[in-house]
Motif scaffolding. Structure first.
Motif, PDB file in Angstrom:
ATOM      1  N   LEU A 148       0.782  -1.105  -0.111  1.00 57.04           N
ATOM      2  CA  LEU A 148      -0.039   0.357  -0.008  1.00 57.04           C
ATOM      3  C   LEU A 148       0.691   1.317   0.403  1.00 57.04           C
ATOM      4  CD1 LEU A 148      -2.817   0.863  -0.491  1.00 57.04           C
ATOM      5  CD2 LEU A 148      -3.248   0.699   2.250  1.00 57.04           C
ATOM      6  N   VAL A 149       2.188   1.134   0.762  1.00 58.04           N
ATOM      7  CA  VAL A 149       2.741   2.369   0.933  1.00 58.04           C
ATOM      8  C   VAL A 149       3.402   2.638  -0.474  1.00 58.04           C
ATOM      9  CG1 VAL A 149       5.183   3.341   1.745  1.00 58.04           C
ATOM     10  CG2 VAL A 149       3.115   2.333   3.323  1.00 58.04           C
ATOM     11  N   LEU A 150       3.759   1.272  -0.600  1.00 54.78           N
ATOM     12  CA  LEU A 150       4.547   1.636  -2.445  1.00 54.78           C
ATOM     13  C   LEU A 150       3.496   1.809  -3.447  1.00 54.78           C
ATOM     14  CD1 LEU A 150       7.082   0.799  -4.115  1.00 54.78           C
ATOM     15  CD2 LEU A 150       6.332  -1.650  -4.760  1.00 54.78           C
ATOM     16  N   SER A 151       2.376   1.876  -3.786  1.00 52.72           N
ATOM     17  CA  SER A 151       1.672   1.765  -3.988  1.00 52.72           C
ATOM     18  C   SER A 151       1.070   3.918  -4.235  1.00 52.72           C
ATOM     19  CB  SER A 151       0.295   1.940  -4.361  1.00 52.72           C
ATOM     20  OG  SER A 151      -0.826   1.366  -5.305  1.00 52.72           O
ATOM     21  N   GLY A 152       1.356   4.230  -3.112  1.00 51.41           N
ATOM     22  CA  GLY A 152       0.190   5.914  -2.692  1.00 51.41           C
ATOM     23  C   GLY A 152       2.228   6.162  -3.170  1.00 51.41           C
ATOM     24  N   GLU A 164      14.262   6.194  -1.094  1.00 42.92           N
ATOM     25  CA  GLU A 164      13.450   6.986  -0.400  1.00 42.92           C
ATOM     26  C   GLU A 164      12.155   5.743  -0.654  1.00 42.92           C
ATOM     27  OE1 GLU A 164       9.650  10.102  -1.781  1.00 42.92           O
ATOM     28  OE2 GLU A 164      11.753   9.619  -3.046  1.00 42.92           O
ATOM     29  N   VAL A 165      11.993   4.349  -0.986  1.00 43.28           N
ATOM     30  CA  VAL A 165      10.404   3.389  -0.700  1.00 43.28           C
ATOM     31  C   VAL A 165      11.280   2.803   0.880  1.00 43.28           C
ATOM     32  CG1 VAL A 165      10.107   0.934  -1.412  1.00 43.28           C
ATOM     33  CG2 VAL A 165      10.248   3.149  -3.241  1.00 43.28           C
ATOM     34  N   GLN A 182       8.911  -8.974  -5.303  1.00 50.41           N
ATOM     35  CA  GLN A 182       7.331  -9.833  -6.152  1.00 50.41           C
ATOM     36  C   GLN A 182       6.990  -8.407  -6.719  1.00 50.41           C
ATOM     37  OE1 GLN A 182       4.305  -9.126  -5.387  1.00 50.41           O
ATOM     38  NE2 GLN A 182       3.064 -10.725  -6.630  1.00 50.41           N
ATOM     39  N   GLN A 183       6.340  -7.762  -7.152  1.00 52.78           N
ATOM     40  CA  GLN A 183       7.134  -6.762  -8.397  1.00 52.78           C
ATOM     41  C   GLN A 183       7.338  -6.659  -9.157  1.00 52.78           C
ATOM     42  OE1 GLN A 183       3.186  -4.465  -7.853  1.00 52.78           O
ATOM     43  NE2 GLN A 183       3.419  -6.546  -6.571  1.00 52.78           N
ATOM     44  N   LEU A 204      12.247   3.025  -9.178  1.00 53.40           N
ATOM     45  CA  LEU A 204      11.673   2.256  -9.634  1.00 53.40           C
ATOM     46  C   LEU A 204      10.486   2.641 -10.366  1.00 53.40           C
ATOM     47  CD1 LEU A 204      11.180   0.452  -5.906  1.00 53.40           C
ATOM     48  CD2 LEU A 204      12.447  -0.248  -8.279  1.00 53.40           C
ATOM     49  N   SER A 205      10.225   2.098 -11.188  1.00 53.54           N
ATOM     50  CA  SER A 205       8.481   2.603 -11.632  1.00 53.54           C
ATOM     51  C   SER A 205       7.215   1.654 -12.259  1.00 53.54           C
ATOM     52  CB  SER A 205       9.041   3.503 -13.313  1.00 53.54           C
ATOM     53  OG  SER A 205       9.424   2.673 -14.322  1.00 53.54           O
ATOM     54  N   ARG A 206       6.258   2.596 -12.678  1.00 53.63           N
ATOM     55  CA  ARG A 206       5.180   1.039 -12.538  1.00 53.63           C
ATOM     56  C   ARG A 206       5.414   0.603 -13.652  1.00 53.63           C
ATOM     57  NH1 ARG A 206       1.248   1.119  -9.499  1.00 53.63           N
ATOM     58  NH2 ARG A 206       0.778   3.211  -8.283  1.00 53.63           N
ATOM     59  N   SER A 207       5.658  -0.391 -14.268  1.00 54.53           N
ATOM     60  CA  SER A 207       5.602  -1.198 -15.500  1.00 54.53           C
ATOM     61  C   SER A 207       3.990  -0.828 -16.619  1.00 54.53           C
ATOM     62  CB  SER A 207       5.323  -2.238 -15.766  1.00 54.53           C
ATOM     63  OG  SER A 207       6.639  -2.942 -15.028  1.00 54.53           O
TER      64      SER A 207
END
Length: 209
Positions: A148-152, A164-165, A182-183, A204-207
């Motif tokens: 949840l933190v990572l998504s935010g 930072e993560v 895992q992501q 890190l970035s969203r695919s």
């Protein structure tokens, strides 16, 4: 990369001596490792096999892989792995040409995996060994808060540094590293893993969907 980690994994035992003493082993090295994709500890022979399975762990198109030795109990069968893809296709990977079956005896396409392919993969194998180990250390721990933190953090940003993560308050660093691994493994996140070692500086970035 040093982190304070709090998650603790209960060890899964394996009688390594059994594999060491098998006559079919020859001079090949024995590798014992935890496979997140198979949720079990595996024993394989030879570095070409081991490193290709590390790459398989990081390939989001692969759902799981099954050692042929798990079917037969024959150590020579560890030269072959049945790889199951997300699209329901299956391939049989060999890591040497020794003992290849006739094509009509195998129901799947036969793929020969080589040492040259490992070298061409750059730092990917080493990075996935680290990321698999991160998942192993937090095995069985619930990562809901960390996800949840990572998504935010990525909700309104294109990229974020791993430093930072893992610095976010109230999270378990070991579980967060496992969640990131895992992501990356399922393709939800991406970062440069072929040319750079995974570290605090990794972005890190969203695919792309």
């Amino acid at each position: 990369m040093k982190h304070e980690a709090h998650a603790v994994v209960m060890p899964r035992t394996m009688a390594a001596r059994h594999y060491i003493d098998l006559p079919g082993r020859g001079l090949r090295n024995l590798y014992v490792f935890e496979s997140p994709k198979n949720d079990k500890r595996l024993a394989v022979f030879g570095q070409v096999c081991f490193w290709h399975l590390m790459l398989a762990e990081g390939n989001p198109e692969i759902r799981r892989y099954i050692l042929r030795s798990d079917y037969s109990g024959d150590v020579s069968a560890s030269d072959a792995v049945d790889v199951h893809f997300v699209d329901e296709t299956v391939e049989r990977w060999y890591f040497s040409r020794r003992g290849l079956p006739k094509e009509d005896q195998c129901p799947y396409p036969i793929i020969i995996k080589s040492e040259a392919q490992i070298r061409a993969a750059g730092l990917l194998p080493q990075n996935w060994r680290f990321l698999c180990a991160a998942r192993t250390r937090a095995h069985g721990k619930y990562a809901g808060k960390e996800l949840l933190v990572l998504s935010g953090l990525l909700e309104d940003r294109d990229t974020i540094a791993l430093s930072e993560v893992i610095a976010q308050p109230g999270i378990d660093v070991a579980i967060m590293l496992a969640a990131v691994a895992q992501q990356l493994a399922v393709g939800a996140l991406r970062t440069e893993l072929k040319k750079q070692l995974f570290s605090r500086r990794s972005l890190l970035s969203r695919s792309a969907k």
